[in-house]
Structure formats: structure tokens, C-alpha cells
Design a protein around this motif. Structure first.
Motif, PDB file in Angstrom:
ATOM      1  N   VAL A 284       0.880  -1.171   0.000  1.00  0.00           N
ATOM      2  CA  VAL A 284       0.000   0.000   0.000  1.00  0.00           C
ATOM      3  C   VAL A 284       0.914   1.217   0.000  1.00  0.00           C
ATOM      4  CG1 VAL A 284      -1.797   1.262   1.240  1.00  0.00           C
ATOM      5  CG2 VAL A 284      -1.795  -1.243   1.264  1.00  0.00           C
TER       6      VAL A 284
ATOM      7  N   LEU B 200       1.738   4.947  -0.018  1.00  0.00           N
ATOM      8  CA  LEU B 200       1.017   6.161   0.337  1.00  0.00           C
ATOM      9  C   LEU B 200       1.780   7.388  -0.141  1.00  0.00           C
ATOM     10  CD1 LEU B 200      -0.039   5.148   3.942  1.00  0.00           C
ATOM     11  CD2 LEU B 200      -1.512   5.291   1.917  1.00  0.00           C
TER      12      LEU B 200
ATOM     13  N   ASP C 176      -3.535  10.364   3.047  1.00  0.00           N
ATOM     14  CA  ASP C 176      -4.877  10.308   2.471  1.00  0.00           C
ATOM     15  C   ASP C 176      -4.918   9.696   1.079  1.00  0.00           C
ATOM     16  OD1 ASP C 176      -5.920  11.766   4.705  1.00  0.00           O
ATOM     17  OD2 ASP C 176      -5.211  13.616   3.777  1.00  0.00           O
ATOM     18  N   THR C 177      -3.759   9.416   0.467  1.00  0.00           N
ATOM     19  CA  THR C 177      -3.732   9.018  -0.944  1.00  0.00           C
ATOM     20  C   THR C 177      -2.862   7.784  -1.154  1.00  0.00           C
ATOM     21  OG1 THR C 177      -3.860  11.376  -1.481  1.00  0.00           O
ATOM     22  CG2 THR C 177      -3.403   9.865  -3.293  1.00  0.00           C
ATOM     23  N   VAL C 178      -3.472   6.735  -1.708  1.00  0.00           N
ATOM     24  CA  VAL C 178      -2.745   5.517  -2.059  1.00  0.00           C
ATOM     25  C   VAL C 178      -2.450   5.558  -3.556  1.00  0.00           C
ATOM     26  CG1 VAL C 178      -4.854   4.176  -2.473  1.00  0.00           C
ATOM     27  CG2 VAL C 178      -2.743   2.993  -1.879  1.00  0.00           C
TER      28      VAL C 178
ATOM     29  N   LYS D 160      -7.841   8.570  -3.315  1.00  0.00           N
ATOM     30  CA  LYS D 160      -8.052   9.030  -1.945  1.00  0.00           C
ATOM     31  C   LYS D 160      -8.647   7.898  -1.093  1.00  0.00           C
ATOM     32  CE  LYS D 160      -6.748  13.332  -2.230  1.00  0.00           C
ATOM     33  NZ  LYS D 160      -5.533  13.754  -1.554  1.00  0.00           N
ATOM     34  N   LEU D 161      -8.077   7.666   0.075  1.00  0.00           N
ATOM     35  CA  LEU D 161      -8.586   6.618   0.951  1.00  0.00           C
ATOM     36  C   LEU D 161     -10.019   6.898   1.402  1.00  0.00           C
ATOM     37  CD1 LEU D 161      -5.429   5.851   3.102  1.00  0.00           C
ATOM     38  CD2 LEU D 161      -6.448   4.424   1.326  1.00  0.00           C
ATOM     39  N   ASP D 162     -10.399   8.163   1.472  1.00  0.00           N
ATOM     40  CA  ASP D 162     -11.779   8.505   1.834  1.00  0.00           C
ATOM     41  C   ASP D 162     -12.773   8.107   0.749  1.00  0.00           C
ATOM     42  OD1 ASP D 162     -11.074   9.523   4.305  1.00  0.00           O
ATOM     43  OD2 ASP D 162     -11.054  11.613   3.637  1.00  0.00           O
TER      44      ASP D 162
ATOM     45  N   LEU E  92     -12.741   5.072  -0.821  1.00  0.00           N
ATOM     46  CA  LEU E  92     -12.717   3.616  -1.008  1.00  0.00           C
ATOM     47  C   LEU E  92     -14.097   3.075  -1.357  1.00  0.00           C
ATOM     48  CD1 LEU E  92     -10.333   2.091   1.686  1.00  0.00           C
ATOM     49  CD2 LEU E  92      -9.907   2.508  -0.729  1.00  0.00           C
TER      50      LEU E  92
ATOM     51  N   LEU F  30      -6.468  -2.361   1.574  1.00  0.00           N
ATOM     52  CA  LEU F  30      -6.746  -0.928   1.659  1.00  0.00           C
ATOM     53  C   LEU F  30      -7.579  -0.580   2.892  1.00  0.00           C
ATOM     54  CD1 LEU F  30      -7.312   0.089  -2.059  1.00  0.00           C
ATOM     55  CD2 LEU F  30      -5.359   0.584  -0.591  1.00  0.00           C
TER      56      LEU F  30
ATOM     57  N   ARG G 220      -6.151   1.684   5.907  1.00  0.00           N
ATOM     58  CA  ARG G 220      -6.886   2.886   6.285  1.00  0.00           C
ATOM     59  C   ARG G 220      -7.204   2.880   7.780  1.00  0.00           C
ATOM     60  NH1 ARG G 220     -12.736   4.320   3.908  1.00  0.00           N
ATOM     61  NH2 ARG G 220     -13.287   2.759   5.453  1.00  0.00           N
TER      62      ARG G 220
END
Length: 190
Positions: free
Chosen positions: A54, A56, A60-62, A153-155, A157, A175, A179
Motif C-alpha cells: 500500500v 502512500l 490520504d492518498t494511495v 483518496k482513501l476517503d 474507497l 486498503l 486505512r
């Protein structure tokens, strides 16, 4: 209350093996605690395991990669992944795969846990590694074409997991685990 972790494992009375491509097929002659006898089959990988990374760009961004997936004959979004070579640790393999597939190295790598594919019949394990503090560095890999990089963005997903081209279970699980780990303030992995 009965502790399921204290349950006695079945007795293995015999194992027969044969080759099955990149795997070794084993037939187990098992006896369970209640006296029942059964034969089970399991696949053992020939390698040293695998890593799913993962990467990063920030907390906030993968960084996902899009690559051809022969099993479903389409281009799939997913994580940087690959085999652990002989003599490599999971962290070394993760950094090498990251450089080969995404053109980045990482100053900070953390193994969160191990994931299995199908534990009822496969021994294969994949180490889930979070890579942070990325820097540009490319190593030649074995991919037939350069992989497309897709920041996500992980937000978001909830949108990613509904995409047709993001279907691999290890990537989805990894993920969400990463997170949650980030939200817990980088608590020590178990």
C-alpha cells in the motif's frame, strides 16, 4: 464458554504429493478429534510468499497500479504486488516491487499482517506492507509494459470497491486494513 483457539488440530496420518504447475498438491489423511477420518487436498506454493504494498503518497492518498490481469482478461486496478525472492525479507521485496512496478522506493515500510487467499485449501501467504515517505527510483521489472499509476483518496474507497476493474480481494482487504491502521495513529501491528 469454549475457546475456539484451544481446539485440537486433526492428526495427520499421511501426506502424498504431486506437482501442480507452480504449486505442489498435497493429499492429507486426517483424523479429527471426534474420530472422523477425511482426506483433504491443499496447494503449497513453491516460493517464499508474496507482498502486497500500500504505497502512500500522503496519509490520504494511495498509489494504485493498472495492469493486465490474464485471469479475467482485462486491465485491473490494484496494489503493487509480487513474490518474495529467496533471501529477501518481506520489506525488501516490497521496496523492490514498488521500484519495479511504480517507479518509487520508500523510506518507511511497515508489515501490518499476513493475508491468505483461500486458507481452506492453499498455504499461500501475502505480507501486507504499508510504504510511506516515497521517493522516485525505478528498477527494471518483469512486466511486459509500463504500469499506469492511479492515485486514489482513501476517503473514496466506497467508490473504488464498486468498480468493475477493482476486484482482487487482497487489494480490497489491504486498503481497508491500512486505512484503519492510519486512523488508529499507526498503532503497532499485531
Amino acid at each position: 464458554m469454549h475457546d475456539p483457539m484451544s481446539k485440537r488440530l486433526p492428526i495427520i496420518h499421511g501426506i502424498t504429493e504431486h506437482d501442480a504447475g507452480p504449486y505442489r498438491m498435497e493429499r492429507l489423511d486426517l483424523e479429527f478429534g471426534n474420530g472422523e477420518r477425511r482426506r483433504y487436498e491443499r496447494l503449497h506454493g513453491r516460493g517464499h510468499g508474496a507482498v502486497a504494498v500500500v504505497p502512500l503518497l500522503d496519509d490520504d492518498t494511495v498509489l494504485l497500479v493498472r495492469e493486465y490481469a490474464a485471469g479475467v482478461h482485462r486491465y485491473e486496478l490494484g496494489l503493487v504486488k509480487g513474490r518474495i525472492d529467496a533471501g529477501e525479507t518481506p520489506l525488501q521485496a516490497a521496496n523492490r516491487e514498488l521500484k519495479e512496478e511504480a517507479g518509487y522506493g520508500a523510506h518507511s515500510l511497515t508489515v501490518l499482517r499476513s493475508l491468505s487467499l483461500a486458507p481452506t485449501y492453499m498455504s499461500h501467504q501475502t505480507a501486507l506492507v504499508v510504504a510511506r515517505d516515497l521517493y522516485p527510483e525505478r528498477l527494471p521489472g518483469d512486466e511486459p509494459e509500463e504500469l499506469e499509476l492511479v492515485p486514489w483518496k482513501l476517503d473514496d474507497l466506497h467508490q473504488l470497491i464498486l468498480r468493475e476493474d477493482f476486484s482482487e480481494g487482497r487489494s480490497i482487504a489491504a486498503l481497508f486494513i491500512a486505512r484503519e491502521w492510519l486512523r488508529q495513529g499507526d498503532a503497532q501491528p499485531r
